[in-house]
Motif scaffolding. Sequence first.
Motif, PDB file in Angstrom:
ATOM      1  N   PRO A  84       0.818  -1.199   0.000  1.00 24.76           N
ATOM      2  CA  PRO A  84       0.000   0.000   0.000  1.00 24.76           C
ATOM      3  C   PRO A  84       0.863   1.265   0.000  1.00 24.76           C
ATOM      4  O   PRO A  84       1.972   1.244   0.499  1.00 24.76           O
ATOM      5  CB  PRO A  84      -0.785  -0.104   1.302  1.00 24.76           C
ATOM      6  CG  PRO A  84      -0.168  -1.167   2.105  1.00 24.76           C
ATOM      7  CD  PRO A  84       0.680  -2.004   1.209  1.00 24.76           C
ATOM      8  N   GLU A  85       0.340   2.320  -0.587  1.00 27.14           N
ATOM      9  CA  GLU A  85       1.037   3.599  -0.602  1.00 27.14           C
ATOM     10  C   GLU A  85       1.339   4.013   0.821  1.00 27.14           C
ATOM     11  O   GLU A  85       0.477   3.885   1.689  1.00 27.14           O
ATOM     12  CB  GLU A  85       0.104   4.659  -1.184  1.00 27.14           C
ATOM     13  CG  GLU A  85      -0.341   4.377  -2.574  1.00 27.14           C
ATOM     14  CD  GLU A  85       0.411   5.224  -3.541  1.00 27.14           C
ATOM     15  OE1 GLU A  85       0.299   6.450  -3.438  1.00 27.14           O
ATOM     16  OE2 GLU A  85       1.134   4.649  -4.374  1.00 27.14           O
ATOM     17  N   ASP A 111       1.001   6.149   3.645  1.00 27.32           N
ATOM     18  CA  ASP A 111       0.058   7.231   3.915  1.00 27.32           C
ATOM     19  C   ASP A 111      -0.074   7.344   5.431  1.00 27.32           C
ATOM     20  O   ASP A 111      -0.941   6.707   6.032  1.00 27.32           O
ATOM     21  CB  ASP A 111      -1.295   6.889   3.262  1.00 27.32           C
ATOM     22  CG  ASP A 111      -2.305   8.009   3.491  1.00 27.32           C
ATOM     23  OD1 ASP A 111      -2.022   8.901   4.315  1.00 27.32           O
ATOM     24  OD2 ASP A 111      -3.368   7.953   2.855  1.00 27.32           O
ATOM     25  N   ALA A 133      -3.556   8.045   7.025  1.00 31.48           N
ATOM     26  CA  ALA A 133      -4.508   6.928   6.951  1.00 31.48           C
ATOM     27  C   ALA A 133      -4.070   5.812   7.903  1.00 31.48           C
ATOM     28  O   ALA A 133      -4.907   5.163   8.549  1.00 31.48           O
ATOM     29  CB  ALA A 133      -4.593   6.419   5.517  1.00 31.48           C
ATOM     30  N   ARG A 148      -0.369  -4.756   7.109  1.00 29.98           N
ATOM     31  CA  ARG A 148      -0.066  -4.897   5.666  1.00 29.98           C
ATOM     32  C   ARG A 148      -0.141  -6.357   5.243  1.00 29.98           C
ATOM     33  O   ARG A 148      -0.594  -6.675   4.149  1.00 29.98           O
ATOM     34  CB  ARG A 148       1.320  -4.337   5.356  1.00 29.98           C
ATOM     35  CG  ARG A 148       1.367  -2.835   5.460  1.00 29.98           C
ATOM     36  CD  ARG A 148       2.532  -2.254   4.661  1.00 29.98           C
ATOM     37  NE  ARG A 148       2.433  -0.807   4.650  1.00 29.98           N
ATOM     38  CZ  ARG A 148       3.056  -0.021   5.523  1.00 29.98           C
ATOM     39  NH1 ARG A 148       3.848  -0.542   6.427  1.00 29.98           N
ATOM     40  NH2 ARG A 148       2.897   1.285   5.475  1.00 29.98           N
ATOM     41  N   LEU A 208      -5.915  -2.701  -0.855  1.00 33.60           N
ATOM     42  CA  LEU A 208      -4.806  -1.796  -1.152  1.00 33.60           C
ATOM     43  C   LEU A 208      -4.688  -0.594  -0.224  1.00 33.60           C
ATOM     44  O   LEU A 208      -3.617  -0.026  -0.104  1.00 33.60           O
ATOM     45  CB  LEU A 208      -4.946  -1.269  -2.587  1.00 33.60           C
ATOM     46  CG  LEU A 208      -4.705  -2.306  -3.680  1.00 33.60           C
ATOM     47  CD1 LEU A 208      -5.070  -1.735  -5.030  1.00 33.60           C
ATOM     48  CD2 LEU A 208      -3.248  -2.744  -3.667  1.00 33.60           C
ATOM     49  N   SER A 209      -5.784  -0.182   0.399  1.00 36.57           N
ATOM     50  CA  SER A 209      -5.676   1.052   1.183  1.00 36.57           C
ATOM     51  C   SER A 209      -6.131   0.816   2.621  1.00 36.57           C
ATOM     52  O   SER A 209      -6.944  -0.072   2.904  1.00 36.57           O
ATOM     53  CB  SER A 209      -6.517   2.161   0.552  1.00 36.57           C
ATOM     54  OG  SER A 209      -7.879   1.954   0.872  1.00 36.57           O
ATOM     55  N   PHE A 210      -5.579   1.634   3.522  1.00 40.16           N
ATOM     56  CA  PHE A 210      -5.948   1.509   4.937  1.00 40.16           C
ATOM     57  C   PHE A 210      -7.445   1.754   5.166  1.00 40.16           C
ATOM     58  O   PHE A 210      -8.084   1.018   5.925  1.00 40.16           O
ATOM     59  CB  PHE A 210      -5.095   2.454   5.792  1.00 40.16           C
ATOM     60  CG  PHE A 210      -3.643   2.050   5.850  1.00 40.16           C
ATOM     61  CD1 PHE A 210      -3.266   0.816   6.354  1.00 40.16           C
ATOM     62  CD2 PHE A 210      -2.642   2.898   5.397  1.00 40.16           C
ATOM     63  CE1 PHE A 210      -1.929   0.427   6.416  1.00 40.16           C
ATOM     64  CE2 PHE A 210      -1.305   2.528   5.450  1.00 40.16           C
ATOM     65  CZ  PHE A 210      -0.951   1.291   5.961  1.00 40.16           C
ATOM     66  N   ASP A 214      -9.889   1.122   3.177  1.00 40.78           N
ATOM     67  CA  ASP A 214     -10.625  -0.078   2.732  1.00 40.78           C
ATOM     68  C   ASP A 214     -10.456  -1.217   3.739  1.00 40.78           C
ATOM     69  O   ASP A 214     -11.368  -2.004   3.966  1.00 40.78           O
ATOM     70  CB  ASP A 214     -10.127  -0.548   1.351  1.00 40.78           C
ATOM     71  CG  ASP A 214     -10.638   0.363   0.249  1.00 40.78           C
ATOM     72  OD1 ASP A 214     -11.493   1.233   0.550  1.00 40.78           O
ATOM     73  OD2 ASP A 214     -10.177   0.221  -0.899  1.00 40.78           O
ATOM     74  N   TYR A 215      -9.266  -1.282   4.318  1.00 40.27           N
ATOM     75  CA  TYR A 215      -9.060  -2.356   5.295  1.00 40.27           C
ATOM     76  C   TYR A 215      -9.916  -2.098   6.539  1.00 40.27           C
ATOM     77  O   TYR A 215     -10.466  -3.026   7.133  1.00 40.27           O
ATOM     78  CB  TYR A 215      -7.582  -2.469   5.673  1.00 40.27           C
ATOM     79  CG  TYR A 215      -7.328  -3.635   6.602  1.00 40.27           C
ATOM     80  CD1 TYR A 215      -7.602  -4.941   6.184  1.00 40.27           C
ATOM     81  CD2 TYR A 215      -6.874  -3.441   7.898  1.00 40.27           C
ATOM     82  CE1 TYR A 215      -7.416  -6.026   7.038  1.00 40.27           C
ATOM     83  CE2 TYR A 215      -6.680  -4.519   8.758  1.00 40.27           C
ATOM     84  CZ  TYR A 215      -6.951  -5.800   8.319  1.00 40.27           C
ATOM     85  OH  TYR A 215      -6.771  -6.871   9.170  1.00 40.27           O
TER      86      TYR A 215
END
Length: 289
Positions: A22-23, A25, A28, A57, A66-68, A70-71
Amino acid sequence: MSALLPIPAGTFRSDLPFVPAPEPDPDAADDLLRYLCDRGGLEFDGYHRDSLLRRVRDRMRRAGILSFPDYRTFLEEDADEHGRLCEGIPVPCTEFFRDPDDWAYLAAQVLPGLLAAKADGEPIRMWSAGCATGEEAYTLVVLLAEALGPYRIRDRVTIFATDVSDRCLGRARTGRYPGYRMGGVPADLRDRYFWSDGGDWVVRPDLRACLLFGRHDLLRDPPYSGLDLIACRNTLIYFTLRAQSRELARLGRVLFPGGVLFAGRSEFPHVRSALFEAESLNHRVFRRA
Ligand SMILES: C[S@@+](CC[C@H](N)C(=O)[O-])C[C@H]1O[C@@H](n2cnc3c(N)ncnc32)[C@H](O)[C@@H]1O
């Protein structure tokens, strides 16, 4: 041109979908960690941020997320995901007689004096804090059986063996280990204190009866008290420095004067001299002052 290094077998696992990391961030990530703290289950704010995010992760990769944010949604929607996340944050790696020189020192230099200071028949109370799958606690009871005589320990010795992981405790309670996990146990001790059963080794019931396994979160639950020895090894490594110092001070207060803290490599730099005297820095043995 430099030669290419050979790629070790198993580097790529074809059974897991490839998902890019994931990026980074930070905001986030902080939001997600705040959410986990509020939700409870584990005292997330006592753990190193890096360890938590590594585990998050890993779970995201497995779920293909892919993103916090969304998790976080996934955590809210899947009732079991929070438990899966929490189970994997502390790593339950352990073995019998881990760091054998330290156990040899304990057996030869510490336990005889500790036991001699007790009145005849006086109870002996010890605690394996962060016992994982039980090997540390069983190592301790084997050494006590050697020191006291196997038929004298049952009525005198109680070893609290605790961990935050129910899954580890479930395995620890069985007292049963496959042969390949027994490598650290000297053969004479193994044959005296374990029974062989279909390729596994099972700890003798009279030794097993000295151990009380239970779930205990060092960051949250009050410690046991009136203790002669605490083994707290390779457990506080996951905690922030502040949480480590706080826990070691709490552990010091529940030891009898002269009681022993048997620490691991990760714990010993944070042991405070106000509460403990270093008996052996090499073997990380400290005495309650
Ligand atoms: C690396 S293992 C160490 C096991 C054993 N003490 C040894 O040295 O072989 C660390 C254990 O600490 C436990 N642990 C992590 N956080 C904990 C907490 N907050 N309270 C109690 N145990 C915890 C983990 O579940 C894990 O089983």
